[in-house]
Write a protein that holds these residues in place. Structure first.
Motif, PDB file in Angstrom:
ATOM      1  N   UNK A   1      39.595 -30.522  76.253  1.00 28.96           N
ATOM      2  CA  UNK A   1      40.531 -30.051  75.241  1.00 28.96           C
ATOM      3  C   UNK A   1      41.923 -30.574  75.535  1.00 28.96           C
ATOM      4  N   UNK A   2      42.581 -31.102  74.502  1.00 24.52           N
ATOM      5  CA  UNK A   2      43.933 -31.653  74.650  1.00 24.52           C
ATOM      6  C   UNK A   2      44.830 -30.992  73.619  1.00 24.52           C
ATOM      7  N   UNK A   3      45.995 -30.533  74.038  1.00 24.07           N
ATOM      8  CA  UNK A   3      46.987 -30.002  73.103  1.00 24.07           C
ATOM      9  C   UNK A   3      48.272 -30.795  73.275  1.00 24.07           C
ATOM     10  N   UNK A   4      48.689 -31.458  72.189  1.00 26.31           N
ATOM     11  CA  UNK A   4      49.924 -32.240  72.224  1.00 26.31           C
ATOM     12  C   UNK A   4      51.027 -31.447  71.552  1.00 26.31           C
TER      13      UNK A   4
ATOM     14  N   UNK B   1      48.958 -30.728  77.134  1.00 25.92           N
ATOM     15  CA  UNK B   1      48.085 -29.992  78.041  1.00 25.92           C
ATOM     16  C   UNK B   1      46.669 -30.534  77.955  1.00 25.92           C
ATOM     17  N   UNK B   2      45.953 -30.454  79.047  1.00 26.16           N
ATOM     18  CA  UNK B   2      44.543 -30.852  79.076  1.00 26.16           C
ATOM     19  C   UNK B   2      43.749 -29.830  79.871  1.00 26.16           C
ATOM     20  N   UNK B   3      42.553 -29.499  79.381  1.00 29.19           N
ATOM     21  CA  UNK B   3      41.641 -28.625  80.119  1.00 29.19           C
ATOM     22  C   UNK B   3      40.239 -29.228  80.089  1.00 29.19           C
ATOM     23  N   UNK B   4      39.511 -29.015  81.165  1.00 27.14           N
ATOM     24  CA  UNK B   4      38.069 -29.262  81.190  1.00 27.14           C
ATOM     25  C   UNK B   4      37.387 -27.916  81.118  1.00 27.14           C
ATOM     26  N   UNK B   5      36.364 -27.829  80.270  1.00 23.35           N
ATOM     27  CA  UNK B   5      35.777 -26.530  79.939  1.00 23.35           C
ATOM     28  C   UNK B   5      34.267 -26.678  79.825  1.00 23.35           C
TER      29      UNK B   5
ATOM     30  N   UNK C   1      46.376 -22.142  76.522  1.00 19.67           N
ATOM     31  CA  UNK C   1      45.493 -21.448  75.570  1.00 19.67           C
ATOM     32  C   UNK C   1      45.144 -22.341  74.380  1.00 19.67           C
ATOM     33  N   UNK C   2      46.087 -23.163  73.924  1.00 22.07           N
ATOM     34  CA  UNK C   2      45.813 -24.044  72.787  1.00 22.07           C
ATOM     35  C   UNK C   2      44.700 -25.032  73.113  1.00 22.07           C
ATOM     36  N   UNK C   3      44.763 -25.624  74.294  1.00 20.75           N
ATOM     37  CA  UNK C   3      43.753 -26.606  74.677  1.00 20.75           C
ATOM     38  C   UNK C   3      42.388 -25.939  74.842  1.00 20.75           C
ATOM     39  N   UNK C   4      42.376 -24.685  75.307  1.00 15.08           N
ATOM     40  CA  UNK C   4      41.112 -23.947  75.407  1.00 15.08           C
ATOM     41  C   UNK C   4      40.560 -23.666  74.016  1.00 15.08           C
ATOM     42  N   UNK C   5      41.426 -23.205  73.122  1.00 15.55           N
ATOM     43  CA  UNK C   5      40.985 -22.940  71.755  1.00 15.55           C
ATOM     44  C   UNK C   5      40.432 -24.167  71.066  1.00 15.55           C
ATOM     45  N   UNK C   6      40.912 -25.345  71.472  1.00 15.20           N
ATOM     46  CA  UNK C   6      40.455 -26.585  70.839  1.00 15.20           C
ATOM     47  C   UNK C   6      38.992 -26.880  71.110  1.00 15.20           C
ATOM     48  N   UNK C   7      38.425 -26.350  72.194  1.00 14.48           N
ATOM     49  CA  UNK C   7      37.044 -26.700  72.535  1.00 14.48           C
ATOM     50  C   UNK C   7      36.051 -25.564  72.297  1.00 14.48           C
ATOM     51  N   UNK C   8      36.519 -24.389  71.892  1.00  8.16           N
ATOM     52  CA  UNK C   8      35.580 -23.283  71.688  1.00  8.16           C
ATOM     53  C   UNK C   8      35.366 -22.978  70.211  1.00  8.16           C
TER      54      UNK C   8
END
Length: 674
Positions: A16-19, A25-29, A571-578
């Motif tokens: 997940x990436x939030x620009x 931001x970047x997260x691996x989920x 939180x935005x990057x997490x929301x992007x992948x769920x």
């Protein structure tokens, strides 16, 4: 396909990436492990791929994950929201079919257009799809000039949602004569209301190049890193859309970041009922969770003062964030400090990026015997390619030439007051950043942030602290005192915006928390014979990197139960992948005359002889269209739900159909790489 294995169960690894306006931001989920790793890097607006590379490389390194193991990439962004709040975006050529100049005065369309050109054409359709002849000659006569003046085109036709033929003919002409992006209003909304649909189309066209650059940057980066996975983008309602769809309909990504944050807030806290506040660099975004889902705005998203036709979360967006411009009004007997709504480059960040070019200016201004009008304010190019400067006036171009890739002090750049308006226009075009004092600088000075140049922040505060009020007294006693007042002001403004949003969602009109004496007494805990109290009636979820700094104080001011999750900063990057893919299609049935039922939408108009057959035909079309669009957007095995709205009248004891709207919504999880 990449997997995490836990208790023998395989789970894909998602990126997940939030620009955002300041950070990427970047997260691996994974569904089994949740957040595997997270990382941040500065957003690089001139080349977004650089900021993405910094965040994604860091998160892959932290988790020890190979790029080829990523099963899906999902992107959320606040760039579209920020652009509309700040009045930025490309220059648009609007083609109005069947409308007149007076229609520009409705729904804020003239304000949104500004000085952008408009072409009016005879044509359009009626409510049943019947046409008025289209005259393309006025457009043909202006195309050659327009293609050098604008970066994209928007087309809005009278009743185009019932028959888009004229919009399609104009689109084909523009695509043949220019290589510029074209947006048609019927592609964005099926709702009636021509001027507001035109407004939505103009805003979409204005955002095309910006969101296109974002997706291009992400694709360039992922390809270079060997990430061969489907790419999704978060829409304003929290659902996912394919990257290709986002290129065509970037307006649907307004409130993408806030919508993703709501999805992330629900995942991180498990709360079903809450007020969610996400503070970023540019904006504070406030919305409501009800029954575990974001509340949607049935009338269309409002951003930057514009009511669009985009279905999105019922989000209230305020120009208040860590990078909001600190404004000091010293004209009264007591100086007033206020924030925003414009985002500027924090002095600490500007010095972090450009070093002595910033601090040398601040030191020189501090040595002057008295405060200057433009102290602690600098201008620097954003780094956009020169083609984005097309259409500048001679005076704008001259001023732009005086601004380089290294910050220049405004007291050196501005020689006459009229140039300030020219500079504002360059900022609005996204060509120039203003570096100035912000709450982020105050946090640096107070030790709540460490990542930038604290010395530049303190110098900027020292300059601002020299300002005198109307009585000739310094407004504060030194830079630290000013930093404290800026902190207090952001806390108070945040509390007022939260109360305003809550009152608005409760349907309470006529109370502005920023000016209400009663709310002022309640927030100040003023003692008297009458005691006033005000607060929130549900938990407050606070998101954003600076949420742990500000929101304990904001919660105390509002007597609210505050939740700041551990991963509130991503939180935005997490929301992007769920999230899930979601596609909606509406087909209409109208009755131009008794016994003649016209089905419009998803193909050529069809005529039926009875209501039952017409609605069944509309249902079949809507279902097929929604499923097809969901699959095109990357959904796997989408499930469809159909609703029918009927407007009718009772005549002599018998119900007569006026119009029916059949809406199909298909949803499903996105496709992963295999």
């Amino acid at each position: 396909m990449s997997v995490c294995v836990e208790d023998g169960v395989a789970s894909p690894v998602l990126l997940g990436i939030d620009t955002g306006g300041t950070y990427t931001d970047a997260v691996l989920f994974s569904e089994q492990q949740g957040v595997i790793a997270k990382a941040k890097a500065l957003t690089t607006r001139h080349d977004l791929a650089i900021g993405m590379a910094g965040a994604v490389d860091a998160v892959l390194l932290s988790a020890g994950t190979a790029p080829g193991d990523i099963a899906m990439v999902s992107l959320s962004t606040t760039l579209a929201t920020n652009a509309l709040v700040e009045g930025q975006g490309g220059r648009v050529g609007l083609v109005m079919i069947g409308f007149g100049p007076d229609d520009l005065k409705r729904d804020g369309l003239d304000h949104a257009l500004g000085q952008d050109p408009v072409v009016f054409l005879a044509g359009g359709h009626d409510v049943h799809g019947g046409e008025t002849p289209l005259d393309l000659d006025p457009l043909r006569q202006r195309i050659a000039a327009l293609k050098d003046e604008v970066s994209s085109f928007a087309i809005a036709g009278y009743f185009a949602v019932r028959n888009p033929a004229h919009e399609c003919r104009v689109r084909d002409l523009l695509l043949e004569a220019t290589d510029l992006p074209v947006t048609c209003s019927h592609e964005l909304s099926s709702k009636l209301g021509g001027p507001r649909r035109a407004l939505t189309t103009v805003l979409n066209a204005r955002l095309v190049s910006m969101i296109g650059r974002l997706i291009d940057a992400c694709e360039r980066f992922t390809t270079a890193r060997g990430i061969a996975a489907p790419m999704m983008v978060v829409r304003g309602d929290g659902a996912l859309m394919s990257a290709q769809d986002a290129r065509l309909r970037p307006i649907e990504t307004i409130l993408s970041g806030p919508a993703a944050s709501l999805v992330g807030a629900r995942y991180l806290t498990g709360l079903d009922e809450a007020l969610v506040s996400d503070i970023g660099g540019t904006t504070t975004d406030i919305a409501v969770l009800e029954g575990g889902r974001p509340r949607l705005d049935e009338q269309g998203a409002t951003v930057g003062g514009y009511r669009t036709m985009v279905e999105a979360v019922a989000m209230r967006t305020f120009g208040l964030g860590g990078d909001s411009e600190v404004r000091i009004d010293e004209r009264g007997l007591t100086a007033r400090i206020d924030l925003g709504p414009r985002r500027v480059l924090p002095l600490g960040l500007a010095a972090h990026l450009h070093g002595d070019a910033v601090t040398t200016v601040l030191e020189r201004q501090l040595r002057a015997p008295r405060a200057g009008r433009h102290d602690a304010r600098l201008a620097v190019r954003t780094g956009l390619p020169d083609r984005f400067a097309a259409g500048l006036t001679a005076k704008e171009a001259e001023l732009f030439d005086g601004i380089g890739d290294s910050p220049v002090a405004l007291d050196d750049l501005i020689t006459m007051t009229s140039q300030l308006a020219l500079l504002d226009r360059l900022v609005a075009r996204g060509l120039v950043h203003i570096a100035a004092l912000t709450p982020s600088d105050a946090m640096l000075a107070l030790g709540h942030q460490q990542q930038w140049d604290r010395r530049a922040a303190v110098l900027g505060l020292s300059l601002a602290a020299r300002v005198k009020d109307g009585a000739g007294r310094p407004i504060v006693d030194g830079p630290e005192a000013l930093a404290g007042r800026i902190f207090d002001r952001l806390v108070r403004r945040s509390a007022e915006t939260l109360l305003g949003a809550a009152l608005g969602d409760d349907g309470v009109a006529g109370i502005d928390p920023a000016t209400s004496p009663i709310i002022d007494r309640a927030l100040n805990r003023t003692r008297g014979i009458a005691r006033f109290q005000v607060g929130l009636d549900r938990p407050l979820i606070a998101l954003g990197a600076s949420a742990p700094v500000y929101y304990p104080a904001i919660g105390a001011l509002l007597s609210a139960e505050v939740h700041v999750p551990d991963d509130a900063d991503v939180a935005n990057a997490i929301g992007a992948v769920v999230g899930q893919v979601r596609a909606s299609v509406t087909v209409f049935v109208t009755v131009p005359e008794e016994g003649r039922y016209v089905v419009q939408g998803e193909g050529e108009a069809a005529v039926c002889t009875n209501e039952e057959t017409a609605i069944a035909t509309a249902r079949t079309r809507a279902e097929a269209g929604a499923i097809a669009r969901a699959r095109e957007s990357g959904a796997v095995a989408p499930v469809v739900d159909v609703g029918v709205e009927i407007d009718g009248a009772e005549i002599e004891g018998r119900r007569t159909l006026i119009e029916a709207r059949v809406t199909a919504i298909a949803s499903g999880r996105p496709r992963f790489a295999s």
